[in-house]
Design a protein around this motif. Structure first.
Motif, PDB file in Angstrom:
ATOM      1  N   TRP A 108       0.811  -1.205   0.000  1.00 57.95           N
ATOM      2  CA  TRP A 108       0.000   0.000   0.000  1.00 57.95           C
ATOM      3  C   TRP A 108       0.852   1.267   0.000  1.00 57.95           C
ATOM      4  O   TRP A 108       1.931   1.308   0.582  1.00 57.95           O
ATOM      5  CB  TRP A 108      -0.897   0.020   1.225  1.00 57.95           C
ATOM      6  N   LEU A 197      -8.412   0.115   6.195  1.00 59.97           N
ATOM      7  CA  LEU A 197      -6.986   0.396   6.106  1.00 59.97           C
ATOM      8  C   LEU A 197      -6.302   0.434   7.473  1.00 59.97           C
ATOM      9  O   LEU A 197      -5.070   0.400   7.545  1.00 59.97           O
ATOM     10  CB  LEU A 197      -6.774   1.736   5.386  1.00 59.97           C
ATOM     11  N   VAL A 200      -3.961  -2.362   7.956  1.00 70.02           N
ATOM     12  CA  VAL A 200      -2.745  -2.255   7.149  1.00 70.02           C
ATOM     13  C   VAL A 200      -1.709  -1.375   7.849  1.00 70.02           C
ATOM     14  O   VAL A 200      -0.506  -1.635   7.794  1.00 70.02           O
ATOM     15  CB  VAL A 200      -3.076  -1.679   5.751  1.00 70.02           C
ATOM     16  N   THR A 201      -2.180  -0.332   8.517  1.00 70.48           N
ATOM     17  CA  THR A 201      -1.272   0.659   9.106  1.00 70.48           C
ATOM     18  C   THR A 201      -1.026   0.447  10.598  1.00 70.48           C
ATOM     19  O   THR A 201      -0.325   1.237  11.230  1.00 70.48           O
ATOM     20  CB  THR A 201      -1.844   2.072   8.904  1.00 70.48           C
TER      21      THR A 201
END
Length: 570
Positions: A108, A197, A200-201
């Motif tokens: 990403w 997201l 993901v972070t």
């Protein structure tokens, strides 16, 4: 008890009487005494003493609406705030990808702070130009107002968004004439992408959050009310468990986890003095810059009234359910109709029997307000959590879109005059964090360059005392901590900041450039600026062993010289 006397300063206590003092005695995290230096020494004759060199001090500042996770993650994002066009933004993204350690990876790419209103051609971008520059990297770029996402095709595919995906309630997947998603997600559609997201972070957040929190300490902020997701709660909790949380956090949760919080028995105010549960955030509308703030009258090129992100009936249900289970509601409302809907919900909830939250309900932003709602806002007891820096940022946008509307905009003076409560914040990273820039905007209604002359809508200019109270004290009503902190009185937490100028008596330009030189939390030095040119140094006050205090005290002579050198009055 182990006392510390902080003396030879002008302590602005922010108590109801506007009291000032020259000394403060801290003991075991609380304020034990406030008065003169002689009285303080008599109160604690054997205490260590710290001479503040005639500087000014005030309660620690609070940021009552900050996106701490997004602020932290910005360190790993490509910054598009300077881009003058969509093409320039795409070039910045392409450059960022080339600089990645693994440029051939398909991981990403995140970025943000783009603002199409500032572009040469102020129209929303689409995924096609982004696709050409990003290849297989799924890319998600948030707007400066955090209400719109710009995604490429790879990101849409990763999130399962295609032509057949329906718009979520309170959100829009913008589509082209063929029905395909353009890559622009508005309001609830973008928030859903943001939640996806978070996973993901998550690792990046855990790594970057501590430095962000320490940077807030350096700006005199001792309390934050975080508005981000549950990944931020997890990160705060991990820091707290390791005794590494450097400032106090009141965590507002997204309404998506309301039922989970109820099942867990979570209540507003639960926790301790360092990490507490706030309420739940519910979106009544969107933002003016995205054309989604909800107004009573149409505005903009589409002559739309905006978007009810949460329908009024559902807003009523959610607020009542949260309040009944001891959770305060934090309703995002920018447009005047969105504020009306929030007040309707508060009034409806108040008619229901049952438990009440330990803290007041709150309305986030309250940028535009119908005059008839002023007494309703005061009567509701809700805290208006407002961002003064956004007022001066939005002057042209408000004048161009809402000039013909019979409304009050950024009306903190009118709200206070009507008996309401205003708490200041930054909404960072939408605006910069620096609280003194926000206070300056509140007392001048001007940008730092003096525009506009006399201030924008100057009838809303605040007095210095009112502005400082909104920045340091009134947030406690939104967290149920009125008797715990926010003023420098005996029995309150010993959280205060020492400044390089007097915030009450200095000129407005001096206030804008005011800087802390010391941040004290729990009665111990959390951060200290050494002489100019030296590095900042940090201490986590509640965990630093007492034996280290001597080294800090020996350095305070240099702080005195630094303060005196920048303030000729000393």
């Amino acid at each position: 008890m182990d006392y510390t006397v902080y003396e030879n300063a002008v302590f602005h206590t922010s108590d109801p009487f506007g009291t000032t003092a020259t000394a403060l005695v801290a003991g075991d995290g609380d304020i034990a005494f406030v008065g003169s230096a002689t009285e303080a020494r008599n109160f604690a004759p054997y205490a260590r003493r710290i001479d503040l060199g005639g500087a000014s001090a005030m309660p620690g500042l609070a940021d009552s609406h900050i996106h701490t996770a997004q602020l932290a993650l910005r360190q790993a994002e490509v910054d598009l705030s300077t881009a003058p066009s969509s093409a320039a933004a795409v070039e910045l993204v392409a450059k960022h990808i080339k600089e990645l350690a693994s440029s051939d990876d398909t991981g990403w790419v995140f970025g943000g702070r783009w603002n199409h209103h500032a572009w040469e051609n102020p129209k929303l971008p689409d995924r096609r130009a982004l696709d050409a520059a990003t290849g297989g990297h799924p890319t998600a770029l948030h707007h400066a107002d955090l209400h719109t996402y710009w995604l490429n095709s790879a990101a849409l595919a990763r999130l399962g968004i295609d032509a057949a995906t329906p718009d979520p309630a309170g959100g829009t997947i913008v589509r082209d004439t063929s029905g395909s998603a353009t890559g622009i997600l508005l309001e609830a559609a973008g928030f859903a992408a943001g939640r996806a997201l978070e996973e993901v972070t998550r690792n990046d957040l855990a790594r970057l959050l501590p430095s962000t929190l320490n940077s807030l300490l350096r700006q005199g902020i001792t309390t934050i009310h975080d508005i981000d997701g549950m990944d931020a709660w997890d990160a705060f909790t991990a820091l707290h468990e390791r005794q590494e949380l450097p400032l106090r956090v009141n965590k507002v949760a997204p309404v998506a986890v309301l039922e989970q919080l109820i099942d867990q028995g979570v209540r507003t105010g639960s926790g301790d003095a360092w990490l507490r549960r706030g309420g739940v955030k519910i979106f009544s509308d969107g933002s003016l810059s995205s054309g989604t703030c909800l107004m009573h009258e149409p505005y903009g090129s589409t002559a739309s009234e905006g978007l009810a992100v949460t329908a009024p009936s559902e807003l009523n249900r959610l607020v009542a359910r949260a309040n009944h289970h001891g959770l305060a509601a934090a309703v995002h409302a920018i447009g005047d109709r969105a504020v009306s809907n929030a007040l309707d919900a508060f009034e409806a909830a108040a008619r229901h029997p049952g438990r009440r939250p330990a803290a007041a309900n709150r309305i986030e932003h309250v940028q535009h307000l119908a005059l008839r709602d002023l007494p309703r806002l005061a009567a509701s007891g809700a805290v208006a959590c407002m961002q003064p820096a956004s007022c001066t940022t939005d002057i042209e946008l408000v004048d161009s879109l809402l000039a013909d509307h019979d409304i009050l905009s950024y009306a903190w003076a009118s709200i206070l005059d009507a008996g309401g409560t205003v708490s200041f914040s930054s909404d960072a990273p939408v605006e910069e964090v620096n609280p003194f820039h926000g206070i300056y905007a509140a007392i001048t209604r001007q940008r730092p360059d003096g525009f506009p002359a006399g201030g924008w809508q100057p009838e809303q200019i605040l007095s210095r005392t009112r502005a400082l109270h909104a920045a340091a004290t009134s947030h406690t009503r939104a967290s149920g901590e009125v008797r715990l902190k926010g003023t420098l009185e005996p029995g309150r937490l010993a959280d205060f900041i020492v400044l390089d100028t007097d915030p009450v008596t200095c000129t407005p330009p001096e206030l804008h450039s005011t800087r802390p030189v010391m941040t004290v939390i729990d009665g111990r030095i959390a951060w200290l600026q050494l002489t100019q040119g030296e590095n900042h140094e940090q201490v986590h006050p509640k965990h630093r062993p007492r034996r280290h205090a001597g080294a800090w005290l020996r350095r305070l002579g240099r702080v005195r010289r630094s303060v005196a050198g920048r303030n000729p009055a000393l």
